[in-house]
Write a protein that holds these residues in place. Structure first.
Motif, PDB file in Angstrom:
ATOM      1  N   GLU A 229       0.839  -1.211   0.000  1.00  0.00           N
ATOM      2  CA  GLU A 229       0.000   0.000   0.000  1.00  0.00           C
ATOM      3  C   GLU A 229       0.872   1.259   0.000  1.00  0.00           C
ATOM      4  OE1 GLU A 229      -3.274   0.212  -0.473  1.00  0.00           O
ATOM      5  OE2 GLU A 229      -2.988  -1.934  -0.803  1.00  0.00           O
ATOM      6  N   LEU A 230       1.912   1.208   0.817  1.00  0.00           N
ATOM      7  CA  LEU A 230       2.839   2.342   0.908  1.00  0.00           C
ATOM      8  C   LEU A 230       3.487   2.593  -0.459  1.00  0.00           C
ATOM      9  CD1 LEU A 230       3.781   4.124   3.261  1.00  0.00           C
ATOM     10  CD2 LEU A 230       5.695   2.585   3.609  1.00  0.00           C
ATOM     11  N   PHE A 231       3.860   1.504  -1.131  1.00  0.00           N
ATOM     12  CA  PHE A 231       4.484   1.623  -2.456  1.00  0.00           C
ATOM     13  C   PHE A 231       3.546   2.347  -3.422  1.00  0.00           C
ATOM     14  CE2 PHE A 231       4.885   0.188  -6.815  1.00  0.00           C
ATOM     15  CZ  PHE A 231       6.221   0.456  -7.087  1.00  0.00           C
ATOM     16  N   LYS A 232       2.268   1.947  -3.413  1.00  0.00           N
ATOM     17  CA  LYS A 232       1.290   2.533  -4.345  1.00  0.00           C
ATOM     18  C   LYS A 232       1.187   4.035  -4.128  1.00  0.00           C
ATOM     19  CE  LYS A 232      -1.902  -1.282  -4.755  1.00  0.00           C
ATOM     20  NZ  LYS A 232      -3.204  -1.655  -4.222  1.00  0.00           N
ATOM     21  N   LYS A 233       1.134   4.450  -2.858  1.00  0.00           N
ATOM     22  CA  LYS A 233       1.030   5.888  -2.551  1.00  0.00           C
ATOM     23  C   LYS A 233       2.297   6.618  -2.968  1.00  0.00           C
ATOM     24  CE  LYS A 233      -1.486   5.685   1.721  1.00  0.00           C
ATOM     25  NZ  LYS A 233      -1.166   5.694   3.139  1.00  0.00           N
ATOM     26  N   ARG A 234       3.433   6.007  -2.650  1.00  0.00           N
ATOM     27  CA  ARG A 234       4.713   6.691  -2.853  1.00  0.00           C
ATOM     28  C   ARG A 234       5.134   6.769  -4.312  1.00  0.00           C
ATOM     29  NH1 ARG A 234       8.406   4.935   1.908  1.00  0.00           N
ATOM     30  NH2 ARG A 234       7.398   5.979   3.674  1.00  0.00           N
ATOM     31  N   ASP A 235       4.746   5.774  -5.094  1.00  0.00           N
ATOM     32  CA  ASP A 235       5.132   5.715  -6.506  1.00  0.00           C
ATOM     33  C   ASP A 235       4.823   7.059  -7.180  1.00  0.00           C
ATOM     34  OD1 ASP A 235       5.967   4.582  -8.896  1.00  0.00           O
ATOM     35  OD2 ASP A 235       3.983   3.772  -9.370  1.00  0.00           O
ATOM     36  N   LYS A 236       3.632   7.591  -6.924  1.00  0.00           N
ATOM     37  CA  LYS A 236       3.215   8.859  -7.554  1.00  0.00           C
ATOM     38  C   LYS A 236       4.055  10.012  -7.030  1.00  0.00           C
ATOM     39  CE  LYS A 236      -1.650   7.450  -7.645  1.00  0.00           C
ATOM     40  NZ  LYS A 236      -1.730   6.528  -6.489  1.00  0.00           N
ATOM     41  N   ILE A 237       4.325   9.998  -5.735  1.00  0.00           N
ATOM     42  CA  ILE A 237       5.090  11.107  -5.131  1.00  0.00           C
ATOM     43  C   ILE A 237       6.521  11.117  -5.668  1.00  0.00           C
ATOM     44  CG2 ILE A 237       5.934  12.079  -2.935  1.00  0.00           C
ATOM     45  CD1 ILE A 237       3.468  10.758  -1.606  1.00  0.00           C
ATOM     46  N   TYR A 238       7.156   9.941  -5.717  1.00  0.00           N
ATOM     47  CA  TYR A 238       8.524   9.865  -6.256  1.00  0.00           C
ATOM     48  C   TYR A 238       8.539  10.406  -7.690  1.00  0.00           C
ATOM     49  CZ  TYR A 238       9.494   6.264  -2.607  1.00  0.00           C
ATOM     50  OH  TYR A 238       9.653   5.565  -1.441  1.00  0.00           O
ATOM     51  N   ALA A 239       7.526   9.994  -8.473  1.00  0.00           N
ATOM     52  CA  ALA A 239       7.490  10.395  -9.894  1.00  0.00           C
ATOM     53  C   ALA A 239       7.339  11.913 -10.019  1.00  0.00           C
ATOM     54  CB  ALA A 239       6.358   9.671 -10.609  1.00  0.00           C
ATOM     55  N   GLU A 240       6.457  12.480  -9.207  1.00  0.00           N
ATOM     56  CA  GLU A 240       6.235  13.937  -9.284  1.00  0.00           C
ATOM     57  C   GLU A 240       7.480  14.731  -8.913  1.00  0.00           C
ATOM     58  OE1 GLU A 240       2.889  14.672  -6.774  1.00  0.00           O
ATOM     59  OE2 GLU A 240       1.537  13.713  -8.226  1.00  0.00           O
ATOM     60  N   LEU A 241       8.274  14.193  -8.004  1.00  0.00           N
ATOM     61  CA  LEU A 241       9.434  14.945  -7.508  1.00  0.00           C
ATOM     62  C   LEU A 241      10.717  14.679  -8.298  1.00  0.00           C
ATOM     63  CD1 LEU A 241       8.866  14.530  -3.666  1.00  0.00           C
ATOM     64  CD2 LEU A 241       8.530  16.604  -5.003  1.00  0.00           C
ATOM     65  N   ALA A 242      10.604  13.829  -9.338  1.00  0.00           N
ATOM     66  CA  ALA A 242      11.838  13.427 -10.046  1.00  0.00           C
ATOM     67  C   ALA A 242      12.116  14.272 -11.284  1.00  0.00           C
ATOM     68  CB  ALA A 242      11.728  11.969 -10.457  1.00  0.00           C
ATOM     69  N   ASP A 243      13.408  14.441 -11.593  1.00  0.00           N
ATOM     70  CA  ASP A 243      13.795  15.026 -12.871  1.00  0.00           C
ATOM     71  C   ASP A 243      13.750  13.943 -13.936  1.00  0.00           C
ATOM     72  OD1 ASP A 243      14.595  17.838 -12.248  1.00  0.00           O
ATOM     73  OD2 ASP A 243      15.854  16.782 -10.811  1.00  0.00           O
ATOM     74  N   ILE A 244      14.188  12.751 -13.574  1.00  0.00           N
ATOM     75  CA  ILE A 244      14.035  11.611 -14.486  1.00  0.00           C
ATOM     76  C   ILE A 244      13.620  10.361 -13.716  1.00  0.00           C
ATOM     77  CG2 ILE A 244      15.478  12.192 -16.497  1.00  0.00           C
ATOM     78  CD1 ILE A 244      17.748  10.665 -15.276  1.00  0.00           C
ATOM     79  N   ILE A 245      12.901   9.491 -14.454  1.00  0.00           N
ATOM     80  CA  ILE A 245      12.456   8.218 -13.865  1.00  0.00           C
ATOM     81  C   ILE A 245      13.103   7.102 -14.672  1.00  0.00           C
ATOM     82  CG2 ILE A 245      10.453   6.742 -13.384  1.00  0.00           C
ATOM     83  CD1 ILE A 245       8.747   9.364 -13.493  1.00  0.00           C
ATOM     84  N   ILE A 246      13.747   6.156 -13.978  1.00  0.00           N
ATOM     85  CA  ILE A 246      14.368   5.029 -14.681  1.00  0.00           C
ATOM     86  C   ILE A 246      13.801   3.731 -14.114  1.00  0.00           C
ATOM     87  CG2 ILE A 246      16.545   3.787 -15.090  1.00  0.00           C
ATOM     88  CD1 ILE A 246      17.966   6.463 -15.125  1.00  0.00           C
ATOM     89  N   GLU A 247      13.311   2.881 -15.013  1.00  0.00           N
ATOM     90  CA  GLU A 247      12.841   1.558 -14.583  1.00  0.00           C
ATOM     91  C   GLU A 247      14.091   0.731 -14.304  1.00  0.00           C
ATOM     92  OE1 GLU A 247       9.626   0.610 -14.137  1.00  0.00           O
ATOM     93  OE2 GLU A 247       8.806   2.492 -14.904  1.00  0.00           O
ATOM     94  N   ASN A 248      14.364   0.484 -13.043  1.00  0.00           N
ATOM     95  CA  ASN A 248      15.630  -0.180 -12.682  1.00  0.00           C
ATOM     96  C   ASN A 248      15.495  -1.697 -12.650  1.00  0.00           C
ATOM     97  OD1 ASN A 248      18.219  -0.703 -11.790  1.00  0.00           O
ATOM     98  ND2 ASN A 248      17.638  -0.477  -9.640  1.00  0.00           N
ATOM     99  N   ASN A 249      15.406  -2.292 -13.851  1.00  0.00           N
ATOM    100  CA  ASN A 249      15.327  -3.756 -13.912  1.00  0.00           C
ATOM    101  C   ASN A 249      16.690  -4.362 -14.160  1.00  0.00           C
ATOM    102  OD1 ASN A 249      12.481  -3.613 -13.642  1.00  0.00           O
ATOM    103  ND2 ASN A 249      12.397  -2.969 -15.784  1.00  0.00           N
TER     104      ASN A 249
END
Ligand SMILES: Nc1ncnc2c1ncn2[C@@H]1O[C@H](COP(=O)(O)OP(=O)(O)OP(=O)(O)O)[C@@H](O)[C@H]1O
Ligand SMILES: O=C(O)C1=C[C@@H](O)[C@@H](O)[C@H](O)C1
Ligand SMILES: [Mg+2]
Length: 167
Positions: free
Chosen positions: A130-150
């Motif tokens: 649940e925490l991940f679901k909430k935070r995913d959006k916040i991390y994305a909004e605050l980022a300059d870039i998003i990288i799928e780290n697979n």
């Protein structure tokens, strides 16, 4: 002040410390981890801080740690605690922010029992999801870039390319 720091954000286990150490070597610079800094400043483990003083006290320590970084650290790769961007949304003031994104199910596959034990907010997997679901959006909004780290090597290459394009 332009600090030139690279700030890695993401959920617990997303790879911030692993990638951060590699990047520091590649860029011939230093690596800092706010969780490690706090443990050192306070001379206590994160688990003990949560257990004995509670999460609110820990968030105050994170804020203080961030202020120190903002005022004192330059040209450094910084991995921040999984909750820090939520409680310190002005994170961009200390450098360029990269969100290392990994699906929750994949994070689970990477974490062994020992890794889970060190992270107080990962003790209940349902709550962590649940925490991940909430935070995913916040991390994305605050980022300059998003990288799928697979793929570790691909992530390092993408970050290096991103900075090469800057010059
Ligand atoms: N593509 C990948 N990138 C980085 N780490 C990976 C990758 N695949 C597997 N791992 C493994 O995932 C685990 C968690 O990584 P790491 O400790 O770097 O996460 P973290 O984001 O720093 O976590 P925390 O916020 O809880 O400190 C490590 O055991 C690491 O080896
Ligand atoms: O996601 C979180 O809120 C946390 C992540 C860890 O890095 C630590 O900062 C602490 O366990 C809290
Ligand atoms: Mg870490």
């Amino acid at each position: 002040m332009k600090s030139n720091n690279i700030i890695l954000t993401g959920f617990m286990g997303s790879g911030k410390s692993t990638i951060g150490r590699i990047l520091a070597k590649e860029f011939n610079t230093y690596f800092l981890d706010t969780d490690v800094l706090i443990e050192s400043f306070e001379n206590k483990t994160i688990s003990d801080i949560f257990k004995n003083e509670g999460e609110e006290a820990f968030r105050k320590m994170e804020k203080k740690c961030f202020e120190w970084i903002k005022n004192s650290v330059t040209n450094t790769i910084i991995s921040v605690g999984g909750g820090l961007p939520v409680y310190v949304p002005e994170i961009k003031e200390a450098g360029r922010v990269i969100y290392l994104r990994v699906e929750f199910e994949d994070i689970l596959k990477r974490m062994n029992d020992e890794e889970i034990k060190k992270r107080p907010l990962f003790q209940d997997v349902k709550k962590a999801k649940e925490l991940f679901k909430k935070r995913d959006k916040i991390y994305a909004e605050l980022a300059d870039i998003i990288i799928e780290n697979n793929d570790l090597n691909k992530t390092v290459r993408l970050i290096k390319d991103y900075y090469a394009g800057d010059k």
